[in-house]
Design a protein around this motif. Structure first.
Motif, PDB file in Angstrom:
ATOM      1  N   GLY A 270       0.114  -0.128  -0.015  1.00 51.57           N
ATOM      2  CA  GLY A 270       0.754   1.147  -0.320  1.00 51.57           C
ATOM      3  C   GLY A 270       2.262   1.050  -0.386  1.00 51.57           C
ATOM      4  O   GLY A 270       2.894   0.331   0.394  1.00 51.57           O
ATOM      5  N   LEU A 271       2.854   1.791  -1.323  1.00 48.89           N
ATOM      6  CA  LEU A 271       4.305   1.859  -1.503  1.00 48.89           C
ATOM      7  C   LEU A 271       4.706   3.308  -1.696  1.00 48.89           C
ATOM      8  O   LEU A 271       4.047   4.056  -2.430  1.00 48.89           O
ATOM      9  N   GLY A 272       5.786   3.736  -1.048  1.00 48.98           N
ATOM     10  CA  GLY A 272       6.253   5.097  -1.195  1.00 48.98           C
ATOM     11  C   GLY A 272       6.761   5.379  -2.600  1.00 48.98           C
ATOM     12  O   GLY A 272       7.415   4.531  -3.221  1.00 48.98           O
ATOM     13  N   ALA A 273       6.501   6.575  -3.092  1.00 51.11           N
ATOM     14  CA  ALA A 273       6.949   6.965  -4.432  1.00 51.11           C
ATOM     15  C   ALA A 273       8.462   6.928  -4.548  1.00 51.11           C
ATOM     16  O   ALA A 273       9.006   6.723  -5.643  1.00 51.11           O
ATOM     17  N   ASP A 274       9.155   7.108  -3.418  1.00 49.24           N
ATOM     18  CA  ASP A 274      10.615   7.127  -3.422  1.00 49.24           C
ATOM     19  C   ASP A 274      11.218   5.834  -2.868  1.00 49.24           C
ATOM     20  O   ASP A 274      12.388   5.815  -2.490  1.00 49.24           O
ATOM     21  N   SER A 275      10.422   4.773  -2.816  1.00 49.77           N
ATOM     22  CA  SER A 275      10.886   3.504  -2.242  1.00 49.77           C
ATOM     23  C   SER A 275      11.272   2.474  -3.295  1.00 49.77           C
ATOM     24  O   SER A 275      11.348   1.281  -2.997  1.00 49.77           O
ATOM     25  N   GLY A 276      11.527   2.921  -4.531  1.00 46.30           N
ATOM     26  CA  GLY A 276      11.798   1.992  -5.620  1.00 46.30           C
ATOM     27  C   GLY A 276      12.998   1.099  -5.382  1.00 46.30           C
ATOM     28  O   GLY A 276      13.057  -0.028  -5.891  1.00 46.30           O
ATOM     29  N   GLY A 277      13.982   1.576  -4.595  1.00 49.52           N
ATOM     30  CA  GLY A 277      15.165   0.773  -4.346  1.00 49.52           C
ATOM     31  C   GLY A 277      15.101  -0.062  -3.089  1.00 49.52           C
ATOM     32  O   GLY A 277      16.078  -0.739  -2.743  1.00 49.52           O
ATOM     33  N   LEU A 278      13.968  -0.040  -2.393  1.00 48.32           N
ATOM     34  CA  LEU A 278      13.848  -0.751  -1.123  1.00 48.32           C
ATOM     35  C   LEU A 278      13.306  -2.166  -1.310  1.00 48.32           C
ATOM     36  O   LEU A 278      12.591  -2.455  -2.270  1.00 48.32           O
ATOM     37  N   LEU A 279      13.625  -3.011  -0.360  1.00 47.19           N
ATOM     38  CA  LEU A 279      13.118  -4.382  -0.368  1.00 47.19           C
ATOM     39  C   LEU A 279      11.598  -4.405  -0.319  1.00 47.19           C
ATOM     40  O   LEU A 279      10.958  -5.309  -0.878  1.00 47.19           O
ATOM     41  N   THR A 280      10.999  -3.406   0.328  1.00 52.08           N
ATOM     42  CA  THR A 280       9.542  -3.380   0.436  1.00 52.08           C
ATOM     43  C   THR A 280       8.855  -3.177  -0.910  1.00 52.08           C
ATOM     44  O   THR A 280       7.657  -3.455  -1.032  1.00 52.08           O
ATOM     45  N   ARG A 281       9.573  -2.696  -1.909  1.00 51.18           N
ATOM     46  CA  ARG A 281       8.984  -2.630  -3.254  1.00 51.18           C
ATOM     47  C   ARG A 281       8.605  -4.043  -3.701  1.00 51.18           C
ATOM     48  O   ARG A 281       7.538  -4.264  -4.278  1.00 51.18           O
ATOM     49  N   ARG A 282       9.489  -4.993  -3.440  1.00 50.35           N
ATOM     50  CA  ARG A 282       9.231  -6.379  -3.835  1.00 50.35           C
ATOM     51  C   ARG A 282       8.136  -7.016  -2.977  1.00 50.35           C
ATOM     52  O   ARG A 282       7.284  -7.756  -3.488  1.00 50.35           O
ATOM     53  N   THR A 283       8.156  -6.734  -1.663  1.00 50.23           N
ATOM     54  CA  THR A 283       7.141  -7.351  -0.809  1.00 50.23           C
ATOM     55  C   THR A 283       5.752  -6.787  -1.107  1.00 50.23           C
ATOM     56  O   THR A 283       4.765  -7.525  -1.087  1.00 50.23           O
ATOM     57  N   CYS A 284       5.674  -5.486  -1.391  1.00 47.97           N
ATOM     58  CA  CYS A 284       4.383  -4.899  -1.762  1.00 47.97           C
ATOM     59  C   CYS A 284       3.846  -5.529  -3.043  1.00 47.97           C
ATOM     60  O   CYS A 284       2.653  -5.857  -3.141  1.00 47.97           O
ATOM     61  N   ALA A 285       4.724  -5.664  -4.036  1.00 44.51           N
ATOM     62  CA  ALA A 285       4.304  -6.260  -5.303  1.00 44.51           C
ATOM     63  C   ALA A 285       3.834  -7.696  -5.100  1.00 44.51           C
ATOM     64  O   ALA A 285       2.815  -8.119  -5.683  1.00 44.51           O
ATOM     65  N   ALA A 286       4.535  -8.454  -4.261  1.00 39.21           N
ATOM     66  CA  ALA A 286       4.169  -9.847  -4.025  1.00 39.21           C
ATOM     67  C   ALA A 286       2.818  -9.946  -3.328  1.00 39.21           C
ATOM     68  O   ALA A 286       1.967 -10.771  -3.694  1.00 39.21           O
ATOM     69  N   LEU A 287       2.603  -9.113  -2.309  1.00 42.38           N
ATOM     70  CA  LEU A 287       1.331  -9.158  -1.591  1.00 42.38           C
ATOM     71  C   LEU A 287       0.183  -8.719  -2.489  1.00 42.38           C
ATOM     72  O   LEU A 287      -0.875  -9.375  -2.532  1.00 42.38           O
ATOM     73  N   ALA A 288       0.364  -7.645  -3.218  1.00 35.22           N
ATOM     74  CA  ALA A 288      -0.696  -7.157  -4.101  1.00 35.22           C
ATOM     75  C   ALA A 288      -1.039  -8.186  -5.165  1.00 35.22           C
ATOM     76  O   ALA A 288      -2.219  -8.380  -5.500  1.00 35.22           O
ATOM     77  N   ASP A 289      -0.023  -8.857  -5.692  1.00 30.31           N
ATOM     78  CA  ASP A 289      -0.262  -9.890  -6.693  1.00 30.31           C
ATOM     79  C   ASP A 289      -1.081 -11.039  -6.109  1.00 30.31           C
ATOM     80  O   ASP A 289      -2.010 -11.545  -6.756  1.00 30.31           O
ATOM     81  N   GLU A 290      -0.755 -11.444  -4.897  1.00 29.25           N
ATOM     82  CA  GLU A 290      -1.496 -12.532  -4.251  1.00 29.25           C
ATOM     83  C   GLU A 290      -2.949 -12.149  -3.995  1.00 29.25           C
ATOM     84  O   GLU A 290      -3.848 -12.991  -4.084  1.00 29.25           O
ATOM     85  N   LEU A 291      -3.189 -10.886  -3.690  1.00 30.82           N
ATOM     86  CA  LEU A 291      -4.539 -10.438  -3.348  1.00 30.82           C
ATOM     87  C   LEU A 291      -5.315  -9.939  -4.557  1.00 30.82           C
ATOM     88  O   LEU A 291      -6.518  -9.688  -4.460  1.00 30.82           O
ATOM     89  N   GLY A 292      -4.628  -9.763  -5.678  1.00 35.70           N
ATOM     90  CA  GLY A 292      -5.299  -9.287  -6.877  1.00 35.70           C
ATOM     91  C   GLY A 292      -5.703  -7.824  -6.798  1.00 35.70           C
ATOM     92  O   GLY A 292      -6.750  -7.429  -7.335  1.00 35.70           O
ATOM     93  N   VAL A 293      -4.862  -7.007  -6.144  1.00 31.29           N
ATOM     94  CA  VAL A 293      -5.142  -5.575  -6.030  1.00 31.29           C
ATOM     95  C   VAL A 293      -3.930  -4.812  -6.551  1.00 31.29           C
ATOM     96  O   VAL A 293      -2.817  -5.334  -6.570  1.00 31.29           O
ATOM     97  N   PRO A 294      -4.107  -3.560  -6.972  1.00 40.72           N
ATOM     98  CA  PRO A 294      -2.954  -2.757  -7.413  1.00 40.72           C
ATOM     99  C   PRO A 294      -2.178  -2.237  -6.216  1.00 40.72           C
ATOM    100  O   PRO A 294      -2.666  -2.239  -5.080  1.00 40.72           O
ATOM    101  N   VAL A 295      -0.960  -1.777  -6.470  1.00 39.85           N
ATOM    102  CA  VAL A 295      -0.160  -1.105  -5.455  1.00 39.85           C
ATOM    103  C   VAL A 295      -0.366   0.400  -5.604  1.00 39.85           C
ATOM    104  O   VAL A 295      -0.186   0.954  -6.690  1.00 39.85           O
ATOM    105  N   VAL A 296      -0.744   1.056  -4.511  1.00 37.58           N
ATOM    106  CA  VAL A 296      -1.016   2.488  -4.509  1.00 37.58           C
ATOM    107  C   VAL A 296       0.255   3.240  -4.124  1.00 37.58           C
ATOM    108  O   VAL A 296       0.952   2.866  -3.179  1.00 37.58           O
ATOM    109  N   GLU A 297       0.537   4.312  -4.841  1.00 39.94           N
ATOM    110  CA  GLU A 297       1.737   5.106  -4.588  1.00 39.94           C
ATOM    111  C   GLU A 297       1.433   6.234  -3.605  1.00 39.94           C
ATOM    112  O   GLU A 297       0.611   7.102  -3.870  1.00 39.94           O
ATOM    113  N   PHE A 298       2.139   6.214  -2.466  1.00 36.38           N
ATOM    114  CA  PHE A 298       2.010   7.244  -1.444  1.00 36.38           C
ATOM    115  C   PHE A 298       3.207   8.188  -1.516  1.00 36.38           C
ATOM    116  O   PHE A 298       4.263   7.827  -2.032  1.00 36.38           O
TER     117      PHE A 298
END
Length: 276
Positions: A214-242
């Motif tokens: 999960g990634l916050g809808a307003d977290s586009g400028g945060l470092l966690t945007r990149r970490t979420c994308a990296a983890l989801a890519d490794e697991l083959g799942v989409p990132v869900v917007e909270f």
């Protein structure tokens, strides 16, 4: 009605709360404790039995040795201790930030105890191509705490995380002394261990549970945007917007609870996907 409980765990005591009725859901952060998740738990209590807790060394969860570091693996074993104390075989788990790292360790180490793991904005720095630079920033934050104190460390932490200069750290509690102690735990004994944790990706891919990133809808400028994308890519799942940002469950507990509950109750529910 909320029940308050305390159990013995390896190296200390753990405080946890239970509210609601329905399937068991554990909601956790780190260093955020039970109080930060109370509004979310209240919003979910009509659909779930919600368990929240203070992570080891934070607030009411005292350690025998306050110098002990807090790792995702240790915190995962604490969650298992809560499940055992409740007599529960399995549960859904929601973790945000450092708590998301706890849930990833929990699912990998105890796959049979988890139904769905929702990892909200996990700081999986080791999955980034510039992980060495990000770890150096963490080391500098810890050094800043030791030399310049809690407020300066929070400012640097927020800046390196991607927040704007006018955004503040966590809201103060009624006890400045406890805030200082919890801050010390976070910066000296938890931040490095949490951000250096390497998730067991094979176990997360192959486990008998669902993983939702999960990634916050307003977290586009945060470092966690990149970490979420990296983890989801490794697991083959989409990132869900909270709803909201990194603390969306605090600022919009009702909206956050609606989406989280729908995800947990219905496997094929239509969920908003984040652009990462």
């Amino acid at each position: 009605m909320t029940s308050k409980n305390e159990i013995t765990v390896t190296g200390g005591r753990l405080y946890y709360e239970v509210r609601g009725d329905g399937p068991l859901l554990l909601a956790m952060g780190s260093p955020m404790g039970a109080d930060a998740f109370a509004p979310l738990a209240d919003a979910l209590a009509d659909r779930f039995t919600v368990v929240t807790h203070d992570p080891r060394g934070i607030s009411r969860s005292a350690l025998d040795d306050p110098r002990e570091d807090s790792t995702p693996r240790l915190r995962a074993e604490d969650v298992v201790a809560i499940l055992d104390d409740l007599g529960a075989e399995t549960a859904d788990v929601f973790g945000s930030s450092g708590g998301a790292m706890t849930t990833l360790a929990l699912a990998a180490r105890h796959p049979g105890r988890i139904r769905t793991v929702v990892a909200h904005e996990p700081p999986t720095l080791n999955l980034l191509p510039d992980a060495v630079d990000r770890h150096a920033e963490v080391d500098e934050i810890v050094k800043t705490f030791e030399t310049d104190g809690l407020e300066a460390a929070w400012r640097m932490f927020l800046s390196t995380s991607g927040y704007q200069e006018d955004e503040a750290g966590p809201p103060p509690s009624d006890s400045p002394e406890q805030d200082l102690e919890d801050g010390r735990r976070f910066f000296v004994h938890e931040l490095r261990e949490t951000t250096r944790y390497i998730p067991d990706l094979d176990a997360l891919r192959d486990g008998p549970f669902r993983v939702v990133v999960g990634l916050g809808a307003d977290s586009g400028g945060l470092l966690t945007r990149r970490t979420c994308a990296a983890l989801a890519d490794e697991l083959g799942v989409p990132v869900v917007e909270f709803p909201g940002d990194h603390g969306g469950f605090i600022w919009d507990p009702e909206g956050f609870a609606k989406l989280l509950g729908d995800i947990l109750m219905t496997e094929n529910v239509r969920i908003p996907l984040a652009r990462v």
